[in-house]
Design a protein around this motif. Structure first.
Motif, PDB file in Angstrom:
ATOM      1  N   MET A   1       0.853  -1.055  -0.033  1.00 42.83           N
ATOM      2  CA  MET A   1      -0.108   0.183   0.111  1.00 42.83           C
ATOM      3  C   MET A   1       0.777   1.340  -0.339  1.00 42.83           C
ATOM      4  O   MET A   1       0.684   2.000  -0.901  1.00 42.83           O
ATOM      5  CB  MET A   1      -0.823  -0.065   1.190  1.00 42.83           C
ATOM      6  CG  MET A   1      -2.122  -0.830   1.127  1.00 42.83           C
ATOM      7  SD  MET A   1      -3.234  -0.551  -0.191  1.00 42.83           S
ATOM      8  CE  MET A   1      -3.990   0.962   0.529  1.00 42.83           C
TER       9      MET A   1
ATOM     10  N   MET B   1      -8.144  -0.559  -2.681  1.00 41.70           N
ATOM     11  CA  MET B   1      -7.959  -1.536  -2.016  1.00 41.70           C
ATOM     12  C   MET B   1      -9.211  -2.346  -1.770  1.00 41.70           C
ATOM     13  O   MET B   1      -9.089  -3.686  -1.895  1.00 41.70           O
ATOM     14  CB  MET B   1      -7.398  -1.204  -0.492  1.00 41.70           C
ATOM     15  CG  MET B   1      -6.911  -2.196   0.136  1.00 41.70           C
ATOM     16  SD  MET B   1      -6.247  -1.565   1.811  1.00 41.70           S
ATOM     17  CE  MET B   1      -5.743  -3.159   2.497  1.00 41.70           C
TER      18      MET B   1
ATOM     19  N   ALA C   1      -2.564  -1.593  -5.114  1.00 37.44           N
ATOM     20  CA  ALA C   1      -3.417  -1.360  -4.119  1.00 37.44           C
ATOM     21  C   ALA C   1      -4.615  -2.602  -3.953  1.00 37.44           C
ATOM     22  O   ALA C   1      -4.932  -2.974  -2.930  1.00 37.44           O
ATOM     23  CB  ALA C   1      -4.198   0.044  -4.207  1.00 37.44           C
TER      24      ALA C   1
ATOM     25  N   SER D   1      -2.344   4.820   4.668  1.00 34.26           N
ATOM     26  CA  SER D   1      -1.635   4.831   3.290  1.00 34.26           C
ATOM     27  C   SER D   1      -0.790   6.013   3.373  1.00 34.26           C
ATOM     28  O   SER D   1       0.339   6.138   3.194  1.00 34.26           O
ATOM     29  CB  SER D   1      -2.316   4.611   2.169  1.00 34.26           C
ATOM     30  OG  SER D   1      -2.961   3.154   2.113  1.00 34.26           O
TER      31      SER D   1
END
Length: 385
Positions: free
Chosen positions: A63, A85, A256, A283
């Motif tokens: 990430m 993500m 991601a 992140s």
């Protein structure tokens, strides 16, 4: 500072690996590390708790390093990494459940035996990355003409759009969440009894770091970095800045999505609230803590941040006050982060001997020498005249 110089000088004089050793060091040491950790985990010398922490570190490395492509190397400001993500987590989870999980909430029965998950699981994770890449493409194209704060607003909006959309899709559990991914990992362990999520976490983390390293040290990567320093000058020098932005943004989102797939299979349960603005903030904290444009910094910050989160776990809700506060303090007092834009090889030059020789590094020196010679020749001719 003097100690560091003396240490580097001592190591530089004593450490002289051959060209063959330089070629073999990285692949051999990586394989040995993964095998050693796997053996220790298999015989429970590393218990489940520490295995989970190691995999979480791997996910955070992916990430942090992936967001650093956009925010660090390209100099833009993206704030919606949690949405990509989430896309990767749900796409990979749905695929693995449909293919390998009997009694899943989507199709009821699995399409393939559990043993096929050994081959199918990494493909499902990659498919999650491709799904995140597709979503990022939809976000990237209309945002080409925006920069800085405007891009940040667009990516935050994209994060909310993705999580809200998932929240209203009953097929994937909506707000109740999606579960069952753990049984896919257990099915793989029944076939060959090793900690598969640990292995895949380490493998994908290493591959992600290598892919970013080779991308940013390629001609394409130099074009991405050119956008950061001066976009108008880059365009004048025939750099297709829109293409550079597209490549950087979609590749960052792809990684991601891979992190999301690993995250989903590590926990075995996900819901949209797991990927809200706080996930994107995590992140950002890692990127700015490690240093903008530093791959070494991204890895280092991911390790530090994950351990810090574990130490703050007893604080419960106060953790979400402390994490944004860390970001504010970093931006205020130490905006360059731990490493700044440097790599470990800049701090410890002798480490360059562990990597294969980069022939492209010699080319600029040779060209500069030729230019200097030609200039000197021109000056001498001018003097004669």
């Amino acid at each position: 500072m003097t100690f560091l110089k003396n240490f580097n000088a001592m190591m530089d004089s004593k450490f002289n690996p051959s060209a063959r050793q330089r070629r073999l060091f990285l692949p051999v040491s990586t394989i040995v590390m993964i095998v050693l950790i796997t053996i220790l985990a298999r015989f429970e010398l590393i218990n489940n708790y520490f295995q989970t922490i190691i995999v979480t570190i791997c996910i955070n490395i992916i990430m942090s390093a992936s967001l650093n492509i956009v925010n660090g190397y390209m100099g833009e400001f993206s704030c919606g990494h949690g949405g990509f993500m989430a896309t990767g987590a749900y796409v990979s989870s749905v695929i693995s459940l449909i293919l390998f999980k009997d009694g899943n909430s989507i199709t009821g029965s699995a399409l393939l035996p559990e043993g096929f998950a050994l081959l199918g699981f990494p493909l499902a994770v990659i498919a999650g990355g491709l799904g995140a890449m597709l979503v990022s493409l939809i976000v990237a194209i209309p945002s080409f003409k925006t920069r800085d704060d405007y891009l940040a607003i667009i990516t935050v909006a994209a994060n909310f759009i993705v999580t809200t959309a998932i929240n209203n899709i009953p097929a994937v559990g909506a707000s109740r969440g999606l579960m069952g991914m753990k049984s896919v990992m257990n099915g793989m362990a029944d076939f060959i009894d090793v900690p598969w999520i640990l292995i895949w976490g380490l493998v994908f983390a290493v591959l992600s770091i290598l892919s970013i390293y080779y991308l940013m040290n390629s001609t394409l990567g130099k074009g991405i970095s050119a956008v950061k320093f001066d976009e108008i000058s880059a365009e004048i020098m025939s750099v297709d800045t829109n293409r550079m932005k597209l490549i950087a943004f979609t590749f960052s989102s792809f990684l991601a999505g891979i992190a999301g797939g690993l995250f989903a299979h590590l926990l075995g349960f996900i819901n949209p609230s797991s990927f809200g603005i706080m996930k994107s903030t995590e992140s950002l904290v890692m990127v700015y803590l490690g240093g903008m444009g530093s791959l070494s910094g991204s890895v280092l910050s991911a390790v530090i941040f994950t351990i810090l989160l574990e130490l703050l776990r007893p604080a419960q809700i106060w953790k979400w006050v402390i994490i944004p506060l860390i970001l504010i303090l970093i931006m205020e007092f130490h905006p360059e982060g731990i490493m700044g834009s440097k790599e470990l090889t800049d701090v410890f030059p002798f480490l360059k001997k562990l990597f294969p020789e980069d022939k492209n590094q010699k080319r600029p020196v040779a060209v500069a020498a030729q230019v200097a010679v030609s200039k000197g020749h021109a000056v001498s001719e001018g003097g004669e005249k």
